[in-house]
Write an enzyme that holds these catalytic residues in place. Structure first.
Site, mmCIF file in Angstrom:
data_model
loop_
_atom_site.group_PDB
_atom_site.id
_atom_site.type_symbol
_atom_site.label_atom_id
_atom_site.label_comp_id
_atom_site.label_asym_id
_atom_site.label_seq_id
_atom_site.Cartn_x
_atom_site.Cartn_y
_atom_site.Cartn_z
ATOM 1 N N HIS A 14 0.681 -1.464 0.061
ATOM 2 C CA HIS A 14 -0.025 0.083 0.248
ATOM 3 C C HIS A 14 1.261 1.608 -0.252
ATOM 4 O O HIS A 14 1.507 1.060 0.342
ATOM 5 C CB HIS A 14 -0.959 -0.561 1.337
ATOM 6 C CG HIS A 14 -1.723 0.484 1.423
ATOM 7 N ND1 HIS A 14 -1.799 2.176 1.729
ATOM 8 C CD2 HIS A 14 -3.454 0.568 1.095
ATOM 9 C CE1 HIS A 14 -2.474 2.697 1.474
ATOM 10 N NE2 HIS A 14 -3.359 2.165 1.399
ATOM 11 N N ASP B 38 2.793 -4.554 7.539
ATOM 12 C CA ASP B 38 1.580 -4.003 7.829
ATOM 13 C C ASP B 38 0.316 -4.755 8.122
ATOM 14 O O ASP B 38 -0.045 -5.573 7.229
ATOM 15 C CB ASP B 38 1.943 -2.479 6.230
ATOM 16 C CG ASP B 38 1.131 -2.685 6.616
ATOM 17 O OD1 ASP B 38 -0.729 -2.525 7.132
ATOM 18 O OD2 ASP B 38 0.461 -1.652 5.327
ATOM 19 N N GLN C 127 -4.849 -5.543 6.904
ATOM 20 C CA GLN C 127 -5.816 -6.291 5.988
ATOM 21 C C GLN C 127 -5.567 -7.729 6.658
ATOM 22 O O GLN C 127 -6.291 -8.311 6.735
ATOM 23 C CB GLN C 127 -5.478 -6.555 5.288
ATOM 24 C CG GLN C 127 -5.636 -5.506 3.933
ATOM 25 C CD GLN C 127 -6.607 -4.757 3.866
ATOM 26 O OE1 GLN C 127 -7.820 -5.484 3.856
ATOM 27 N NE2 GLN C 127 -7.465 -3.285 3.502
ATOM 28 N N LYS D 290 -10.254 -1.333 10.780
ATOM 29 C CA LYS D 290 -11.193 -2.523 9.539
ATOM 30 C C LYS D 290 -11.038 -3.347 10.867
ATOM 31 O O LYS D 290 -11.176 -4.668 9.625
ATOM 32 C CB LYS D 290 -9.523 -2.364 8.569
ATOM 33 C CG LYS D 290 -9.132 -1.267 8.028
ATOM 34 C CD LYS D 290 -7.607 -1.926 7.008
ATOM 35 C CE LYS D 290 -7.329 -0.050 6.227
ATOM 36 N NZ LYS D 290 -7.825 0.056 5.150
ATOM 37 N N CYS E 161 -5.036 2.589 -4.144
ATOM 38 C CA CYS E 161 -3.582 2.528 -3.325
ATOM 39 C C CYS E 161 -2.157 2.016 -3.231
ATOM 40 O O CYS E 161 -1.305 2.129 -2.432
ATOM 41 C CB CYS E 161 -3.664 2.921 -1.719
ATOM 42 S SG CYS E 161 -4.837 4.718 -1.073
HETATM 43 C C1 LIG Z 1 -2.474 -3.129 3.302
HETATM 44 C C2 LIG Z 1 -2.567 -1.680 4.255
HETATM 45 N N1 LIG Z 1 -1.435 -1.095 4.665
HETATM 46 C C3 LIG Z 1 -2.086 0.320 4.523
HETATM 47 C C4 LIG Z 1 -3.263 0.750 4.830
HETATM 48 C C5 LIG Z 1 -3.129 1.813 5.526
HETATM 49 O O1 LIG Z 1 -4.343 2.603 6.663
HETATM 50 P P1 LIG Z 1 -4.761 3.745 7.523
HETATM 51 O O2 LIG Z 1 -5.480 4.175 6.096
HETATM 52 O O3 LIG Z 1 -5.956 3.290 8.383
HETATM 53 O O4 LIG Z 1 -3.647 4.611 7.819
HETATM 54 C C6 LIG Z 1 -4.254 0.165 4.604
HETATM 55 C C7 LIG Z 1 -5.482 0.871 3.901
HETATM 56 O O5 LIG Z 1 -6.896 0.542 2.910
HETATM 57 C C8 LIG Z 1 -4.132 -1.114 4.103
HETATM 58 O O6 LIG Z 1 -5.088 -1.875 3.545
#
Ligand SMILES: Cc1ncc(COP(=O)(O)O)c(C=O)c1O
Lengths: 404, 138
Positions: free
Chosen positions: A121, A198, A201, A224, A362
Site C-alpha cells: 500500500h 503492515d 488487512q 478495519k 493505493c
Molecule cells: C495494507 C494496507 N496498509 C495500510 C493501509 C492504510 O491504513 P489507514 O488508512 O487506516 O492508515 C491500508 C488501508 O487501506 C492497507 O490496506
C-alpha cells in the site's frame, strides 16, 4: 458455526437501502462497518466518561484513564504481546508506519538498506522513500510473481549485513496474498535486520501472536477491525521501541522539560504525544470483544468458505480475470472483465446497491506490474453472505451486458 | 437564447425521457461510444487529465473565432459525460465558453459525477476547457 443472520443484526448500517435495493457491502478492505456495541461505546464515552487521560486526579479523569488503559490490555492479549507498554495508540496504520519510518531517518546512514515489496500500500512505500531521502539509505523492492505472491528468491538475494529494516504487509489489500511473514522475519533477523509488518488487512482475519511471530513492529487500523476510525496500533518489541527516537514532541510524552534538556517519558507514552482519540480507543475495545466472542478462527473459516464460493462464482463470468491467485489468500478478489474499465463496472453495480471498490487501491506499483488502469475489488467480512455474492455476480453480469 | 443555453435545454429534455438509472446509463454509454475520436497524436501526456479513477484527454483548437474541443476517456461512462460537455462547449466562441453556466448537469442528475471527490477527471476537464477559452479570448 457462526450465526450470520444474528451477526448481521448487530450492524445497523447493513439494513440501509441504496437506490431502493438492499445494500451489499463488499468494500471491507477499505473499512468495515461497526456493530452497535462499538457505536454505543463511543457515544457512552462522551455521555458518561469523558475526561482527559493520564493527567487529572479527579474522578472522571481516573475513569477515562482506566477505560483507555483497558483497551491497551485488551489489544495486548488480542495480539499476544509480552508487555502492555509495547502497544502504542496511533491514528492508524499510516500513522504507525510513519512513526517508525521517521525514527529510522536518524538511525540509518548511507549504505544502509531498507527492503519493501512491490505489493505494498502507498502507506508502506512513501514513508520509506522519505526515510531514504533523508538518511541516504537505499530502498529495495521485492518483485511480484505473476500469481501475486512475493519473489522470495529475490528477497533472499537482497539480504545482507546492509539490510537494516524490512517492511512488508501481512496481507495485500489489492491481491489478497497472505505473505509468508514468518519466513521473512526469520531470514531478515538472521542478517540483523528489524522487521515491520503492515497488518492492516490481517488483524481482523488472522489470529496473531507477537511473541511467537517475533516481528519487531506490527501495525493495524481499528477501522478495519469493526472499530472506529482514527485509531490504530503500533506494536513494537520493548527494546526496539526504546531505541526508536520519538516522533512528535508535546504533552504526555515527556519525563522532564527544561530549556536545557528535555527527557522523554517511558513507553508507551514516549510515542503518544498530545491528547489521543480517547473515545475511539475506548470503543475499540468493544470491537475486539466482538471479534473474540465470535472467535477469530471461526471468522477465518467462514471467510475462507465465502472466498472460495465467490472465487468459483465470479470465474463463471466469461472474460473475468482475477489478479492475485496465490495459494495462500485472504478474502479479497481483484478482477477485471475483458477490457471493461473497472470504474464503469463500479458505477453500474453501485446503482444496484453493491459497494465494491474500483481503482488502484493505493497500490499503483501493482497496477503497473500487471499493466492495468485499476481493478474492481470485492473484499469480504464476517457479515457477508453467499446470497450477497449471488446478487453481486448477477449485477456484474448485467454491467458486463450493458457495457459490451 | 445563446446556443450554449439552447443545447443545454435540449440535453435536459433528452434526459427527461428516462424513467430509471439504467436507461440513463445506457444512453451515456451510447454517447461515449459515439463520441468523435480524438486524433491519436493529441493523446499526449500534456493533454491528459489524470483522475484517480479514470483518465481524460482533452485537446483544443482555435479556428475562425471558435474553439473546437476533442476528447477521450478510458472509462466509457466518463466518456459519455465528456461527450455531453463537448456537445455543449465545443464549436463555441471563447467568450461564451468562458462565461457558460453548466447548471444543466444538476438537472440531468449527473451532479455526483462532477463532484471533485469522484476523481474521474471531469471537474478538471471543465476547468481546463474554461481556461482554454479565457486564454483564446485574450
Ligand atoms: C495494507 C494496507 N496498509 C495500510 C493501509 C492504510 O491504513 P489507514 O488508512 O487506516 O492508515 C491500508 C488501508 O487501506 C492497507 O490496506
Amino acid at each position: 458455526m457462526l450465526d450470520i443472520s444474528k451477526i448481521r443484526k448487530q450492524f445497523p448500517i447493513l439494513s440501509t437501502k441504496v437506490n431502493g435495493e438492499n445494500l451489499v457491502y463488499f468494500d471491507n478492505g477499505a473499512t468495515t462497518q461497526k456493530p452497535q456495541s462499538v457505536i454505543t461505546a463511543e457515544s457512552n464515552y462522551y455521555q458518561n466518561e469523558n475526561s482527559n487521560v493520564h493527567r487529572g486526579v479527579h474522578f472522571l479523569s481516573g475513569l477515562a484513564t482506566d477505560k483507555f488503559e483497558e483497551t491497551r490490555i485488551t489489544i495486548q492479549n488480542f495480539i499476544g504481546a509480552k508487555h502492555s507498554h509495547e502497544i502504542i495508540f496511533t491514528k492508524g496504520t499510516t500513522d504507525s508506519i510513519n512513526i517508525v519510518a521517521s525514527g529510522y531517518r536518524t538511525l540509518l546512514n548511507k549504505g544502509d538498506e531498507i527492503i519493501i515489496s512491490e505489493l505494498e500500500h502507498h502507506s508502506n512505500i512513501v514513508p520509506w522513500q522519505m526515510c531514504c531521502e533523508q538518511s541516504g539509505a537505499t530502498l529495495k523492492v521485492i518483485p511480484l510473481l505473476d500469481n501475486g505472491s512475493l519473489d522470495m528468491i529475490a528477497f533472499e538475494n537482497f539480504l545482507s549485513e546492509n539490510t537494516k529494516l524490512v517492511s512488508v504487509s501481512h496481507i495485500s489489500n489489492t491481491l489478497g496474498t497472505i505473505n509468508p511473514i514468518e519466513k521473512i522475519i526469520e531470514k531478515a533477523q538472521a542478517v540483523g535486520a528489524k522487521v515491520m509488518i503492515d497488518g492492516a488487512q490481517a488483524a481482523a482475519h488472522i489470529s496473531l501472536n507477537m511473541q511467537s511471530l517475533g516481528a519487531d513492529f506490527y501495525c493495524f487500523s481499528a477501522h478495519k477491525l469493526y472499530g472506529p476510525t482514527g485509531v490504530g496500533i503500533l506494536y513494537g518489541k520493548e527494546d526496539v521501541l526504546n531505541e526508536l527516537p520519538p516522533y512528535q514532541g508535546g504533552g504526555e510524552m515527556i519525563k522532564e522539560v527544561s530549556f536545557k534538556k528535555t527527557t522523554y517519558a517511558c513507553l508507551p507514552h514516549k510515542f503518544e504525544a498530545g491528547t489521543p482519540n480517547i473515545a475511539g480507543v475506548v470503543a475499540f475495545k468493544s470491537a475486539i470483544d466482538f471479534i473474540t466472542e465470535l472467535g477469530l478462527s471461526n471468522i477465518a473459516k467462514y471467510e475462507e468458505e465465502l472466498l472460495q464460493y465467490a472465487t468459483e462464482e465470479v470465474l463463471k463470468i466469461e472474460g473475468l480475470k482475477i489478479y492475485g491467485t496465490a495459494k495462500n489468500k485472504s478474502g479479497i478478489i481483484s478482477f477485471n472483465i475483458n477490457e471493461l474499465h473497472p470504474y464503469d463496472i463500479g458505477m453500474i453495480v453501485d446503482k444496484m446497491g453493491i459497494a465494491i471498490r474500483t481503482g488502484h487501491h493505493c497500490t499503483q506499483p501493482i497496477m503497473e506490474r500487471f499493466n492495468i488502469p485499476g481493478t474492481a475489488r470485492i473484499s469480504l467480512a464476517v457479515y457477508n453472505t453467499k446470497e450477497e455474492i449471488d446478487i453481486c455476480i448477477n449485477a456484474l453480469k448485467k454491467a458486463k451486458m450493458m457495457l459490451s | 437564447m445563446s446556443t450554449i443555453k439552447k443545447i443545454q435545454a435540449e440535453i435536459v429534455e433528452d434526459f427527461g425521457m428516462f424513467d430509471d438509472w439504467m436507461q440513463k446509463y445506457e444512453y451515456l454509454i451510447d454517447l461515449g461510444n459515439e463520441l468523435a475520436p480524438i486524433k491519436e497524436q493529441y493523446k499526449t501526456e500534456d493533454n491528459l487529465i489524470k483522475g484517480c479513477q479514470s483518465r481524460v484527454w482533452l485537446h483544443a483548437e482555435h479556428t475562425q473565432g471558435k474553439i473546437i474541443f476533442t476528447a477521450d476517456s478510458d472509462a466509457i461512462m466518463t466518456k459519455g459525460i465528456v461527450a455531453i460537455l463537448i456537445n455543449v462547449l465545443s464549436n463555441q466562441a471563447p467568450k461564451d465558453i468562458a462565461t457558460a453556466k453548466l447548471d444543466f448537469i444538476n438537472e440531468i442528475g449527473l451532479k455526483d459525477q462532477l463532484s471533485p471527490t469522484r476523481a474521474n477527471g471531469l471537474v478538471s476537464m471543465i476547468k481546463k476547457m474554461k481556461l482554454y477559452a479565457i486564454a483564446f479570448n485574450n
